[in-house]
Every structure is written in C-alpha cells, then in structure tokens.
Design a protein around this motif. Structure first.
Motif, PDB file in Angstrom:
ATOM      1  N   PHE A 203     -18.984 -40.417  61.978  1.00 26.47           N
ATOM      2  CA  PHE A 203     -18.575 -40.381  60.640  1.00 26.47           C
ATOM      3  C   PHE A 203     -18.651 -38.983  60.381  1.00 26.47           C
ATOM      4  N   ALA A 204     -17.757 -38.335  59.749  1.00 29.91           N
ATOM      5  CA  ALA A 204     -17.556 -37.030  59.199  1.00 29.91           C
ATOM      6  C   ALA A 204     -17.192 -36.646  57.566  1.00 29.91           C
ATOM      7  N   VAL A 205     -17.548 -35.741  57.128  1.00 27.81           N
ATOM      8  CA  VAL A 205     -17.206 -35.297  55.949  1.00 27.81           C
ATOM      9  C   VAL A 205     -16.701 -33.895  55.985  1.00 27.81           C
ATOM     10  N   ALA A 206     -16.043 -33.313  55.180  1.00 27.50           N
ATOM     11  CA  ALA A 206     -15.488 -32.022  54.892  1.00 27.50           C
ATOM     12  C   ALA A 206     -16.556 -31.262  54.053  1.00 27.50           C
ATOM     13  N   VAL A 207     -16.554 -30.114  54.535  1.00 26.29           N
ATOM     14  CA  VAL A 207     -17.754 -29.167  53.758  1.00 26.29           C
ATOM     15  C   VAL A 207     -16.640 -28.465  52.718  1.00 26.29           C
ATOM     16  N   PRO A 208     -16.913 -28.729  51.323  1.00 24.62           N
ATOM     17  CA  PRO A 208     -16.153 -28.364  50.171  1.00 24.62           C
ATOM     18  C   PRO A 208     -16.246 -26.590  50.216  1.00 24.62           C
ATOM     19  N   HIS A 209     -14.979 -26.113  49.829  1.00 24.22           N
ATOM     20  CA  HIS A 209     -15.141 -24.806  49.669  1.00 24.22           C
ATOM     21  C   HIS A 209     -15.577 -23.764  50.650  1.00 24.22           C
ATOM     22  N   ALA A 210     -15.616 -24.136  51.898  1.00 23.60           N
ATOM     23  CA  ALA A 210     -16.086 -23.396  52.934  1.00 23.60           C
ATOM     24  C   ALA A 210     -14.755 -22.333  53.232  1.00 23.60           C
ATOM     25  N   PRO A 211     -15.332 -20.979  53.813  1.00 31.79           N
ATOM     26  CA  PRO A 211     -14.208 -20.111  53.755  1.00 31.79           C
ATOM     27  C   PRO A 211     -13.263 -20.209  54.955  1.00 31.79           C
ATOM     28  N   THR A 212     -13.525 -21.307  55.881  1.00 32.91           N
ATOM     29  CA  THR A 212     -12.551 -21.839  56.610  1.00 32.91           C
ATOM     30  C   THR A 212     -12.729 -23.409  56.744  1.00 32.91           C
ATOM     31  N   PRO A 213     -11.694 -23.943  56.843  1.00 31.40           N
ATOM     32  CA  PRO A 213     -11.680 -25.536  56.789  1.00 31.40           C
ATOM     33  C   PRO A 213     -12.717 -26.125  57.869  1.00 31.40           C
ATOM     34  N   THR A 214     -13.957 -26.850  57.420  1.00 28.25           N
ATOM     35  CA  THR A 214     -14.819 -27.129  57.995  1.00 28.25           C
ATOM     36  C   THR A 214     -15.538 -28.629  57.752  1.00 28.25           C
ATOM     37  N   ALA A 215     -15.902 -29.114  58.705  1.00 27.95           N
ATOM     38  CA  ALA A 215     -16.621 -30.630  58.600  1.00 27.95           C
ATOM     39  C   ALA A 215     -18.006 -30.726  59.490  1.00 27.95           C
ATOM     40  N   ILE A 216     -18.604 -31.735  59.057  1.00 33.38           N
ATOM     41  CA  ILE A 216     -20.009 -31.968  59.670  1.00 33.38           C
ATOM     42  C   ILE A 216     -19.790 -33.626  60.116  1.00 33.38           C
ATOM     43  N   SER A 217     -20.368 -33.939  60.894  1.00 29.79           N
ATOM     44  CA  SER A 217     -20.463 -35.435  61.587  1.00 29.79           C
ATOM     45  C   SER A 217     -21.724 -35.795  62.093  1.00 29.79           C
ATOM     46  N   VAL A 218     -21.872 -37.110  62.277  1.00 31.76           N
ATOM     47  CA  VAL A 218     -23.108 -37.772  63.013  1.00 31.76           C
ATOM     48  C   VAL A 218     -22.023 -38.585  64.022  1.00 31.76           C
ATOM     49  N   SER A 219     -22.713 -38.788  65.455  1.00 26.10           N
ATOM     50  CA  SER A 219     -21.920 -39.690  66.209  1.00 26.10           C
ATOM     51  C   SER A 219     -22.992 -40.167  67.096  1.00 26.10           C
ATOM     52  N   GLY A 220     -22.626 -41.479  67.611  1.00 25.55           N
ATOM     53  CA  GLY A 220     -23.506 -42.196  68.484  1.00 25.55           C
ATOM     54  C   GLY A 220     -22.610 -43.258  68.961  1.00 25.55           C
ATOM     55  N   PRO A 221     -23.299 -43.998  69.958  1.00 29.85           N
ATOM     56  CA  PRO A 221     -22.662 -45.486  70.521  1.00 29.85           C
ATOM     57  C   PRO A 221     -22.556 -46.251  69.346  1.00 29.85           C
ATOM     58  N   VAL A 222     -21.354 -47.150  69.547  1.00 33.63           N
ATOM     59  CA  VAL A 222     -21.321 -48.148  68.707  1.00 33.63           C
ATOM     60  C   VAL A 222     -22.149 -49.297  68.443  1.00 33.63           C
ATOM     61  N   SER A 223     -23.209 -49.423  69.234  1.00 35.41           N
ATOM     62  CA  SER A 223     -23.889 -50.356  69.056  1.00 35.41           C
ATOM     63  C   SER A 223     -25.383 -49.755  68.126  1.00 35.41           C
ATOM     64  N   ARG A 224     -25.196 -48.704  68.074  1.00 43.91           N
ATOM     65  CA  ARG A 224     -26.162 -48.138  66.921  1.00 43.91           C
ATOM     66  C   ARG A 224     -25.402 -47.685  65.461  1.00 43.91           C
TER      67      ARG A 224
END
Length: 252
Positions: A203-224
């Motif tokens: 799952f990821a979201v963009a960082v608004p108004h960042a100096p360059t297009p940026t996003a953060i996310s969390v990732s893991g196995p589908v079981s969790r």
C-alpha cells in the motif's frame, strides 16, 4: 555590490533553467531548441553551456546536441540520500506500528528509485532496497506518484520506459493503467497487488507538495498484509506523508 549579488542570483537561475530544459527534452537538446524555449539571448545560453560543459554538468555530443553530464549523478545521489535520511523517522514509526517494511521512493527520469527503507523484523525480505530502480506502472509507490501527474505525462513516462509485466498480475497496457490511476486519485492510495512480486502486497501514498514526485509505502506478504492491515495502514501512511510534506518543505 547589490547589483553584483543580484546578477549572481540571476546567473544561477539561468543555469538551472537550462538544466531543467535539457531534462524536459529527454536529456538531449540543440542550442537552437534551447533558444526557442527560453527568453535568454543566444550568446548567454552559449556561454552558460560552455561553463557547464567545462564543469562536467553538461556534455556536448558528437552531433552537437547537449546532454546532461555525469557530475549531476553525484548531486542526485546526494539528494536521494538526504531525502532518505529525512524520511527515516517516519518510516521507522510505520514499521513500529505495522510490523512490515516501509519504503520511500522518488521519480527518477521515467522510473522510481527507492531512497529510503526501514525493514520489517520478519525474516521475509521484499525485492525493494535503497538505490533500486523499478517501473512506475508495477509498483505501489510508482502508481501513487503517477496518480499525481497528468495523463499525458503518464503516457510519456510509460511510453519511454515500457510496461514489462513481472507477474501475471501486473498492468500491461496504458488504458488499464490510466483507469487504475483514476481509482487511486479517488481513494487516495495505491495498491501493488502482487504486481512486482508474487505473494507480496503493498500500500502506498504520494507525499503532497514534495520537491520531486515522492511516495511512501508499506509492503509484506499477502498473508499478513490483508484488508484488516489496510484499515490500519492507510491512515498511518497518509499521516506520515503529511508530516513528510511539511518536513521536506522546511528543508527546502
């Protein structure tokens, strides 16, 4: 003295204007194309380019076109490390709260590059690592970033980079991608549904108004990383992106 200071600032602005014009022209441009894209006098453009070539920030190719130079790579790497350092406390909070790996990525030409990561304490590791490039259309961070851009810009990015499908779940055509980006804009976050790696959800979201297009996310196995996980993760990701937006603005 004030006039000299003002002139110095103007010269810096002109240099960065030229570098951005070369970047926008896919990395190569002629002198006449630059002249047509700016109000700068031709002698000024030529003088600034000569200086940039001498310093290694611009290259003159055998066909007389100008391209970005190798010394910019060092600056870009330094900026990426700084972004990762700024993001690390927020990424660490996400890992503490959710238990899964947290990432930060920025748009680098027509790809995303991961500039920050705090790994999960679980033994399973994702494909992502700091410094790795990936296609925008098949990653959570990439799609979150694309959703902040106009469709014509998105078409240009994937047109140049291509749309390889690492897994059967990946999106492989532009129309499907644009439809997915509309859904992301509506709900405010993107999902990598095993599109980069089978068995891994992100799952990821963009960082608004960042100096360059940026996003953060969390990732893991589908079981969790399931629907219940998403209910906890999305608000935390959104809040972290908001804080990062403020911090990046303060650092600018």
């Amino acid at each position: 003295m004030a006039e000299k200071a003002s002139g110095g600032v103007q010269s810096v602005e002109r240099v960065f204007e030229l570098l951005e014009l070369i970047t926008d022209a896919d990395g190569e441009v002629t002198l006449s194309e630059l002249a047509a894209s700016t109000e700068l006098p031709l002698p000024t453009i030529h003088r600034l380019l000569r200086t940039l070539v001498g310093m290694g920030y611009v290259r003159q190719l055998p066909n007389r076109r100008y391209a970005l130079g190798p010394r910019l790579i060092r600056l870009g790497e330094g900026a990426s490390k700084q972004l990762g350092a700024i993001a690390r406390p927020q990424l660490a909070r996400l890992v503490d709260a959710l238990g899964e790996t947290a990432n930060m990525a920025v748009l680098d030409s027509d790809m995303v590059v991961y500039v920050g990561q705090v790994p999960s304490k679980h033994s399973m590791r994702m494909f992502t690592e700091v410094g790795r490039h990936a296609h925008t259309h098949a990653t959570g961070v990439g799609k979150a970033i694309l959703a902040t851009l106009d469709d014509d810009v998105v078409r240009g990015i994937v047109g140049r980079a291509g749309m390889p499908t690492s897994t059967p779940m990946a999106i492989g055509d532009i129309d499907s991608l644009l439809a997915e980006l509309d859904r992301i804009r509506e709900r405010g976050y993107s999902i990598d549904e095993q599109e980069q790696e089978i068995g891994v959800r992100c799952f990821a979201v963009a960082v608004p108004h960042a100096p360059t297009p940026t996003a953060i996310s969390v990732s893991g196995p589908v079981s969790r990383v399931d629907d219940a996980f998403a209910e906890r993760a999305i608000p935390l990701l959104t809040d972290a992106a908001r804080v990062l937006s403020q911090e990046l603005g303060d650092a600018a």
